[in-house]
Design a protein around this motif. Structure first.
Motif, PDB file in Angstrom:
ATOM      1  N   ARG A  62       0.259  -1.495   0.069  1.00 16.54           N
ATOM      2  CA  ARG A  62      -0.656   0.028   0.032  1.00 16.54           C
ATOM      3  C   ARG A  62       1.270   1.396  -0.299  1.00 16.54           C
ATOM      4  NH1 ARG A  62      -4.172   3.129  -1.109  1.00 16.54           N
ATOM      5  NH2 ARG A  62      -5.681   4.150   0.731  1.00 16.54           N
ATOM      6  N   ASP A  63       0.961   2.358  -0.923  1.00 15.05           N
ATOM      7  CA  ASP A  63       1.885   3.678  -1.230  1.00 15.05           C
ATOM      8  C   ASP A  63       0.804   4.633  -0.827  1.00 15.05           C
ATOM      9  OD1 ASP A  63       4.212   1.829  -2.045  1.00 15.05           O
ATOM     10  OD2 ASP A  63       3.462   1.762  -4.474  1.00 15.05           O
ATOM     11  N   LEU A  64       1.415   5.150   0.218  1.00 13.08           N
ATOM     12  CA  LEU A  64       0.592   6.314   0.161  1.00 13.08           C
ATOM     13  C   LEU A  64       1.684   7.511   0.343  1.00 13.08           C
ATOM     14  CD1 LEU A  64      -1.553   5.698   4.193  1.00 13.08           C
ATOM     15  CD2 LEU A  64      -1.828   5.801   1.648  1.00 13.08           C
ATOM     16  N   GLU A  65       1.147   9.190   0.278  1.00 15.03           N
ATOM     17  CA  GLU A  65       1.807  10.201  -0.342  1.00 15.03           C
ATOM     18  C   GLU A  65       1.226  11.094   0.846  1.00 15.03           C
ATOM     19  OE1 GLU A  65       2.632  11.600  -4.185  1.00 15.03           O
ATOM     20  OE2 GLU A  65       3.585   9.610  -4.881  1.00 15.03           O
ATOM     21  N   ILE A  66       2.148  12.036   0.998  1.00 12.81           N
ATOM     22  CA  ILE A  66       1.776  12.905   1.688  1.00 12.81           C
ATOM     23  C   ILE A  66       2.956  14.425   1.672  1.00 12.81           C
ATOM     24  CG2 ILE A  66       3.479  12.553   4.127  1.00 12.81           C
ATOM     25  CD1 ILE A  66       0.952  14.025   5.118  1.00 12.81           C
ATOM     26  N   SER A  67       2.641  16.088   1.617  1.00 12.41           N
ATOM     27  CA  SER A  67       3.594  16.600   1.932  1.00 12.41           C
ATOM     28  C   SER A  67       4.331  16.982   2.430  1.00 12.41           C
ATOM     29  CB  SER A  67       3.228  18.196   0.963  1.00 12.41           C
ATOM     30  OG  SER A  67       3.026  17.716  -0.828  1.00 12.41           O
ATOM     31  N   GLU A  68       5.286  17.030   2.559  1.00 12.14           N
ATOM     32  CA  GLU A  68       6.685  18.253   4.359  1.00 12.14           C
ATOM     33  C   GLU A  68       5.728  18.610   4.419  1.00 12.14           C
ATOM     34  OE1 GLU A  68      10.276  19.063   3.655  1.00 12.14           O
ATOM     35  OE2 GLU A  68       9.830  19.056   1.816  1.00 12.14           O
ATOM     36  N   GLY A  69       6.035  19.405   5.822  1.00 10.79           N
ATOM     37  CA  GLY A  69       5.139  20.475   6.362  1.00 10.79           C
ATOM     38  C   GLY A  69       3.825  20.741   6.737  1.00 10.79           C
ATOM     39  N   MET A  70       2.858  19.274   6.387  1.00  8.94           N
ATOM     40  CA  MET A  70       1.613  19.557   6.812  1.00  8.94           C
ATOM     41  C   MET A  70       1.426  19.948   7.731  1.00  8.94           C
ATOM     42  SD  MET A  70       0.261  19.582   3.707  1.00  8.94           S
ATOM     43  CE  MET A  70      -1.713  19.418   4.451  1.00  8.94           C
ATOM     44  N   PRO A  71       0.079  20.207   8.359  1.00  6.71           N
ATOM     45  CA  PRO A  71       0.486  19.911   9.865  1.00  6.71           C
ATOM     46  C   PRO A  71      -0.228  19.248  10.616  1.00  6.71           C
ATOM     47  CG  PRO A  71      -1.346  21.798   8.820  1.00  6.71           C
ATOM     48  CD  PRO A  71      -0.778  20.960   7.172  1.00  6.71           C
ATOM     49  N   VAL A  72       0.481  18.827  12.107  1.00  4.88           N
ATOM     50  CA  VAL A  72      -0.463  17.775  12.633  1.00  4.88           C
ATOM     51  C   VAL A  72      -1.190  17.354  12.591  1.00  4.88           C
ATOM     52  CG1 VAL A  72       0.154  16.780  15.157  1.00  4.88           C
ATOM     53  CG2 VAL A  72       2.067  18.452  14.376  1.00  4.88           C
ATOM     54  N   GLY A  73      -1.117  16.193  12.541  1.00  4.11           N
ATOM     55  CA  GLY A  73      -2.534  15.393  13.171  1.00  4.11           C
ATOM     56  C   GLY A  73      -2.683  15.506  11.362  1.00  4.11           C
ATOM     57  N   SER A  74      -2.636  15.505   9.664  1.00  2.80           N
ATOM     58  CA  SER A  74      -2.999  15.775   8.755  1.00  2.80           C
ATOM     59  C   SER A  74      -2.913  13.992   7.817  1.00  2.80           C
ATOM     60  CB  SER A  74      -1.900  15.998   8.220  1.00  2.80           C
ATOM     61  OG  SER A  74      -2.084  17.858   8.041  1.00  2.80           O
ATOM     62  N   ARG A  75      -4.238  14.106   8.004  1.00  3.47           N
ATOM     63  CA  ARG A  75      -4.470  12.392   7.179  1.00  3.47           C
ATOM     64  C   ARG A  75      -3.145  11.881   5.974  1.00  3.47           C
ATOM     65  NH1 ARG A  75     -10.577  10.976   5.216  1.00  3.47           N
ATOM     66  NH2 ARG A  75     -10.844  11.278   7.677  1.00  3.47           N
ATOM     67  N   ILE A  76      -2.914  10.890   6.244  1.00  2.00           N
ATOM     68  CA  ILE A  76      -1.940  10.654   5.288  1.00  2.00           C
ATOM     69  C   ILE A  76      -2.917   9.574   4.626  1.00  2.00           C
ATOM     70  CG2 ILE A  76       0.101   9.118   4.597  1.00  2.00           C
ATOM     71  CD1 ILE A  76       1.214  10.065   7.215  1.00  2.00           C
ATOM     72  N   GLY A  77      -3.215   8.413   4.955  1.00  2.00           N
ATOM     73  CA  GLY A  77      -4.276   7.519   4.639  1.00  2.00           C
ATOM     74  C   GLY A  77      -4.655   6.112   5.081  1.00  2.00           C
ATOM     75  N   PHE A  78      -5.794   5.411   4.876  1.00  2.00           N
ATOM     76  CA  PHE A  78      -5.739   4.223   5.084  1.00  2.00           C
ATOM     77  C   PHE A  78      -5.173   2.874   5.165  1.00  2.00           C
ATOM     78  CE2 PHE A  78      -9.104   6.651   5.336  1.00  2.00           C
ATOM     79  CZ  PHE A  78      -9.860   7.153   6.721  1.00  2.00           C
ATOM     80  N   ILE A  79      -4.977   1.801   6.126  1.00  2.00           N
ATOM     81  CA  ILE A  79      -3.760   0.840   5.595  1.00  2.00           C
ATOM     82  C   ILE A  79      -4.959   0.051   4.150  1.00  2.00           C
ATOM     83  CG2 ILE A  79      -2.999  -0.865   6.800  1.00  2.00           C
ATOM     84  CD1 ILE A  79      -2.582   0.661   9.302  1.00  2.00           C
ATOM     85  N   GLY A  80      -6.221  -0.047   4.113  1.00  2.00           N
ATOM     86  CA  GLY A  80      -7.089  -0.400   3.639  1.00  2.00           C
ATOM     87  C   GLY A  80      -7.444  -0.254   2.957  1.00  2.00           C
ATOM     88  N   ASP A  81      -7.612  -0.479   0.948  1.00  2.00           N
ATOM     89  CA  ASP A  81      -8.086   0.258   0.378  1.00  2.00           C
ATOM     90  C   ASP A  81      -9.097   0.221   0.246  1.00  2.00           C
ATOM     91  OD1 ASP A  81      -8.004  -2.268  -0.735  1.00  2.00           O
ATOM     92  OD2 ASP A  81      -7.080  -1.637  -2.276  1.00  2.00           O
TER      93      ASP A  81
END
Length: 580
Positions: free
Chosen positions: A31-50
């Motif tokens: 499962r590949d997830l992405e998030i931009s650096e510097g996002m606020p604390v608590g920002s959702r990245i994604g879910f383990i399951g799709d």
């Protein structure tokens, strides 16, 4: 021993080890997830399951791969939601990995990739760099500068360099190139000609820009010192100096001080003064202080020996390859004694001897006369100069009573008078007056102004027609009043119709027969003789030679036919002519 939980089920370390064995044995989904650096604390990245595999849903046993998962990520084991626990920094960690073990179904490997943002400015390793260039550094010369580094990737990395300020007259320019390590390297390049004497210091502000919008930038100050080379000779503050000193001044008396400056610096600007003894003051009457430039008397002076001294002064710097400059110092020695005038004559002929061409026109210069009175109380203008002799054919002229010119007053003729005796007399106005005289024996030189003259215009001669070739006929003679080459005469015959009968000796003027002459062909040949001198241009004259060729019985009768044939009738009368 630590324990992990799946829902409300506690898992001990022993159980975890067994589960890991099951993970290794079970099938695995990524499962590949992405998030931009510097996002606020608590920002959702994604879910383990799709959501596409119901057999792989929560609850999960999460096994982090690396300690940072626990510190940086928050994972809800019930829902499988992954959030940021801290503000992520790609430059600190670019990705996170964990394994989620569901209660049923295949294992899920989760990879969280941190996406780069333009949050880092290009940074130079040093904010200040000091470099030096010799001022004779050639154009296009390059010097490598420390490049800027940017922790961001790709377009957010350093893209270009600019000179933000300090580039006076565009003297420098930048060039860059990117190496395989991804760093954009920087070269400082000479774009003009360096001249320390014009600008000896530059302070460039160089900025590095990344590819963000707007771009982030970093700055570095480059202080450039232009090093001196010895490219400027000393320069005197005057091109010529004048001074005067009395002839009775003691040795060591200062006369004047000269000054030269050098735009270079250091040893290149340190000046040493000297007198060029090869070109001036060979008797070492003067000396100069090598450091101060003060000129002083070195030996006793004598006005009567020499009134005016011209010194050639050299200023040389102390560069590795020294440069020098020259100036002239005129020192006038002031007299303290009385002396009679002196006369100096310079003849204006081509070899400076006392002569004048007879072709000289009235007003032409013969000689230059300078009159000198060493007495300090008597100026040149107080000396009276006269010219004696010359039968009025020469005169004296002056504009300033200092320099006199002997000129031709009347036309000259060497053939009438080849030389003249002139006497120049100079008399001062002292009490009593003193005078000097100069005798001139002037030679009048020849020009080719006289043509050769035959002793007579017409010569008569006789020759027998039986004369052999080489027989003398007559000798002509001409003279030339000029002298030298101008009087050397060459004789020649003007080609007549019977030119092959006679010839003339070019030097002696003797005419002889060249072949047998024939009275029956021309009994009175007429010859024209030319006499030409050797001047430039040559002059010539002519004379006539009348030759009488005397006949001899040198021809026998000749029939007009060698055979005659005639017929006569038998009844022809007696006495009738039948043949002539």
């Amino acid at each position: 021993m630590p324990s992990y939980s799946i829902g409300t089920m506690a898992v001990t370390g022993i159980h975890l080890a067994n589960l890991l064995l099951l993970v290794a044995a079970a099938a695995e989904h990524v499962r590949d997830l992405e998030i931009s650096e510097g996002m606020p604390v608590g920002s959702r990245i994604g879910f383990i399951g799709d959501g596409t595999s119901p057999d792989s849903g929560p609850p999960y046993l999460v096994v982090p791969v690396g300690a940072a998962v626990d510190t940086d990520l928050s994972i809800d084991q019930t829902t499988g939601e992954i959030k940021t626990k801290v503000s992520l920094d790609r430059e600190t960690r670019a990705s996170y990995s964990l394994v989620a073990i569901p209660m049923s179904g295949d294992n899920v490997k989760v990879v969280v990739k941190v996406l780069d943002e333009n949050d880092n400015s290009p940074t130079f390793p040093a904010s200040l760099v000091n470099i030096e260039f010799p001022e004779n550094t050639p154009r296009e010369f390059k010097r490598t500068l420390p490049p800027a580094r940017d922790l961001d990737l790709d377009i957010f990395n350093t893209q270009k360099y600019n000179i933000a300020s300090g580039n006076v007259n565009g003297t420098f320019k930048l060039s860059s190139h990117r190496e395989r390590d991804g760093v954009l390297y920087l070269d400082l390049q000479i774009n003009g000609f360096l001249d320390r004497e014009t600008c000896e210091y530059y302070s460039l502000v160089i900025e590095a820009l990344d590819g963000g919008t707007p771009p982030l930038r970093g700055e570095m100050t480059v202080n450039i010192t232009i090093q001196d080379v010895n490219d400027n000779p000393p320069v005197f503050n005057q091109s010529r100096y004048f001074a005067s000193i009395q002839e009775n001044s003691t040795v060591g008396t200062s006369i004047l001080q000269i000054l030269a400056t050098d735009l270079d610096e250091g040893d290149n600007a340190q000046i040493v003064y000297s007198i060029n003894r090869r070109q001036s003051d060979k008797d070492m009457l003067f000396r100069i202080d090598s450091s101060t430039g003060v000129i002083a008397v070195n030996k006793p002076l004598d006005f009567e020996t020499k009134e005016l001294h011209e010194l050639v002064i050299v200023a040389r710097d102390n560069g590795l390859q020294p440069l020098e400059a020259t100036t002239f110092v005129t020192i006038k020695v002031i007299d303290v004694n009385d002396n009679q005038p002196t006369i100096n004559v310079i003849f204006l002929s081509d070899d400076a001897t006392p002569k004048i061409s007879e072709s000289a026109q009235p007003g032409e210069f013969v000689a230059r006369i300078s009159v000198h009175d060493p007495d300090s109380k008597t100026e040149y203008a107080n000396v009276n100069v006269t010219l004696q002799g010359g039968d009025g054919r020469f005169g004296l002229t002056t504009r300033d009573n200092i320099v006199y010119l002997v000129i031709v007053s009347l036309p000259l003729d060497r053939e009438l008078q080849p030389n003249y005796t002139l006497n120049v007399v100079a008399t001062d106005k002292g009490t009593p007056p003193l005078h000097a005289s100069k005798m001139i024996n002037l030679l009048v030189t020849d020009v080719n102004d006289n043509s050769p003259e035959f002793e007579r215009n017409i010569y008569e001669a006789n020759v027998m027609e039986v004369s052999d070739p080489g027989t003398s006929v007559v000798q002509v003679y001409a003279i030339d009043k000029d002298e030298g080459n101008n009087s050397v005469i060459t004789y020649s015959l003007v080609e007549p119709s019977n030119a092959n009968w006679f010839q003339i000796d070019a030097r002696s003027g003797l005419i002889t027969t060249r072949a047998h002459v024939d009275c029956e062909t021309e009994p009175l040949p007429r010859l024209t003789v030319m006499a030409t001198d050797n001047g430039f241009p040559p002059l010539s004259s002519s004379a006539t030679v009348l030759v009488t060729i005397h006949d001899v019985n040198d021809n026998e009768p000749i029939f007009d036919q060698s055979f005659y044939n005639v017929s006569v009738a038998e009844n022809e009368t007696e006495g009738r002519c039948i043949l002539k």
